[in-house]
Enzyme design. Sequence first.
Site, mmCIF file in Angstrom:
data_model
loop_
_atom_site.group_PDB
_atom_site.id
_atom_site.type_symbol
_atom_site.label_atom_id
_atom_site.label_comp_id
_atom_site.label_asym_id
_atom_site.label_seq_id
_atom_site.Cartn_x
_atom_site.Cartn_y
_atom_site.Cartn_z
ATOM 1 N N GLU A 37 -25.271 95.855 12.059
ATOM 2 C CA GLU A 37 -25.167 96.964 13.006
ATOM 3 C C GLU A 37 -25.395 96.470 14.422
ATOM 4 O O GLU A 37 -25.855 95.353 14.664
ATOM 5 C CB GLU A 37 -26.178 98.065 12.684
ATOM 6 C CG GLU A 37 -27.632 97.647 12.814
ATOM 7 C CD GLU A 37 -28.592 98.778 12.500
ATOM 8 O OE1 GLU A 37 -28.140 99.834 12.026
ATOM 9 O OE2 GLU A 37 -29.798 98.607 12.751
ATOM 10 N N TYR A 96 -43.608 97.629 12.622
ATOM 11 C CA TYR A 96 -44.467 98.134 13.680
ATOM 12 C C TYR A 96 -45.968 98.139 13.387
ATOM 13 O O TYR A 96 -46.762 98.242 14.314
ATOM 14 C CB TYR A 96 -44.041 99.570 14.047
ATOM 15 C CG TYR A 96 -42.625 99.662 14.530
ATOM 16 C CD1 TYR A 96 -42.263 99.150 15.761
ATOM 17 C CD2 TYR A 96 -41.646 100.243 13.737
ATOM 18 C CE1 TYR A 96 -40.957 99.225 16.213
ATOM 19 C CE2 TYR A 96 -40.329 100.325 14.184
ATOM 20 C CZ TYR A 96 -39.993 99.818 15.417
ATOM 21 O OH TYR A 96 -38.703 99.892 15.852
ATOM 22 N N GLU A 108 -38.221 108.955 15.578
ATOM 23 C CA GLU A 108 -38.666 107.713 16.214
ATOM 24 C C GLU A 108 -39.446 107.958 17.502
ATOM 25 O O GLU A 108 -39.572 107.080 18.353
ATOM 26 C CB GLU A 108 -37.456 106.824 16.470
ATOM 27 C CG GLU A 108 -36.730 106.408 15.206
ATOM 28 C CD GLU A 108 -35.427 105.691 15.501
ATOM 29 O OE1 GLU A 108 -35.499 104.512 15.876
ATOM 30 O OE2 GLU A 108 -34.367 106.320 15.365
ATOM 31 N N ASP A 151 -27.015 92.764 14.870
ATOM 32 C CA ASP A 151 -27.714 92.294 13.674
ATOM 33 C C ASP A 151 -26.722 91.801 12.626
ATOM 34 O O ASP A 151 -25.738 92.487 12.320
ATOM 35 C CB ASP A 151 -28.546 93.433 13.069
ATOM 36 C CG ASP A 151 -29.574 93.995 14.042
ATOM 37 O OD1 ASP A 151 -29.784 93.374 15.096
ATOM 38 O OD2 ASP A 151 -30.154 95.054 13.744
ATOM 39 N N ASN A 172 -27.466 97.889 17.873
ATOM 40 C CA ASN A 172 -28.456 98.847 18.365
ATOM 41 C C ASN A 172 -28.332 98.889 19.883
ATOM 42 O O ASN A 172 -28.589 97.892 20.558
ATOM 43 C CB ASN A 172 -29.860 98.407 17.938
ATOM 44 C CG ASN A 172 -30.884 99.505 18.092
ATOM 45 O OD1 ASN A 172 -30.893 100.203 19.100
ATOM 46 N ND2 ASN A 172 -31.741 99.643 17.100
ATOM 47 N N SER A 213 -34.970 102.274 13.324
ATOM 48 C CA SER A 213 -36.350 101.853 13.043
ATOM 49 C C SER A 213 -36.679 101.934 11.559
ATOM 50 O O SER A 213 -37.849 102.081 11.187
ATOM 51 C CB SER A 213 -37.356 102.691 13.848
ATOM 52 O OG SER A 213 -37.150 102.534 15.225
ATOM 53 N N ARG A 221 -28.490 94.882 20.784
ATOM 54 C CA ARG A 221 -28.905 93.862 19.813
ATOM 55 C C ARG A 221 -27.938 93.943 18.645
ATOM 56 O O ARG A 221 -27.714 95.031 18.091
ATOM 57 C CB ARG A 221 -30.331 94.134 19.336
ATOM 58 C CG ARG A 221 -30.948 92.973 18.530
ATOM 59 C CD ARG A 221 -32.202 93.408 17.802
ATOM 60 N NE ARG A 221 -31.876 94.308 16.703
ATOM 61 C CZ ARG A 221 -32.477 95.489 16.511
ATOM 62 N NH1 ARG A 221 -33.413 95.920 17.326
ATOM 63 N NH2 ARG A 221 -32.118 96.244 15.492
#
Length: 376
Positions: free
Chosen positions: A333, A279, A25, A320, A335, A204, A318
């Site tokens: 999950e 992205y 990443e 999810d 993050n 990602s 964050r």
Amino acid sequence: MNANLPDRPDRKPVVAVVFGGRSAEHAVSCATAASVLEAIDRDRFDVLPVGITPTGRWVLMADDPEPLRLTAARTPQVEGEREVIITPDPDHHELMVREPGDAPRELSQVDVVFPLLHGPFGEDGTLQGMLELSDTRYVGSGVAASAVMMDKHLMKVVFRAAGLPVGPYVLITDKEWRRDPSACLEPVAALGWPVFVKPARAGSSVGVSRVTGPDELRDAVEYARQFDPKVLIEGAVVGREVECGILEGRGSNPPRASKIGEITVATGEHTFYDFEAKYLDGSAALTCPADLPDETAAQIQDLSVKAFDAAGCEGLARVDWFYGPDGTLTLNEINTMPGFTPASMYPHVWAASGLSYAELITELIELALERRVGLR
């Protein structure tokens, strides 16, 4: 005046923005750094951009966001010759820069590190451990939370123990796979199809495959193993992808939860929220607030705070979720260092909650400066 700078109350705190790194990443981290360097409040902070090359060298970078932007035509990468050395002295937290052929010289005293690294060797507790050894303050979660939440298997173990709803999965370790791949794959059919094959310690959507039947499974595991020898296979959860941003409370105050955001991916080229959709091609749409019943949104916020606390997170995270057609919530999950460009979900939900991108950066830095060093 910053209470953490009693020696020189007239100066601004020095923030080392660290990005790049050794993980897959790397480019995403560079893109995040570009956005932060552009938006950080220069009236309040002095900034030192420090890049980590793909081979692990720390180098001083130009304070210029443009070369770090990620586009379909350009993949940014940290390069440079001005090597940075971090002193382990807990009383100084200095950065030393070493020009080729010259002795190291002091660059600046650092008050706080803003680690914008994603994936292994940065987001997983390794960098956090180094900073803890030197009593250096930093943005985000500590060693344990960073390490455990980076590992999708251990994350599920923690959340299940805390009574939070997680989906079914099969774990494949490196030794198990090398010993008997067929035996590793046998339990997967019980999950139903499709399944998602993931590196256990990556983000990602790097290395992730959606598998619709057993014939594709072995290749998907081998692909995930290119990024991590530990692989997780998750049963598909039917539902909308919704996310909640968590921000640590000041002092002893509880964590704060943002409004709920939702991800939708244009049908056709993408069967799930993969790297390109996130992205590169703009096919993913972020909506906040999500169209949810008020009681459901409140439940997601409450459970997200519970997950943040169960994981021992600090600073930001964050969380999810999948919101099923029958109202069922499944925790996907956490993050601990989410994508942080202005178009990323974490800043997006906080902007919708009344905290702008620049204000969010300032709040995270000040939370880190407020936090004491050592055991907490």
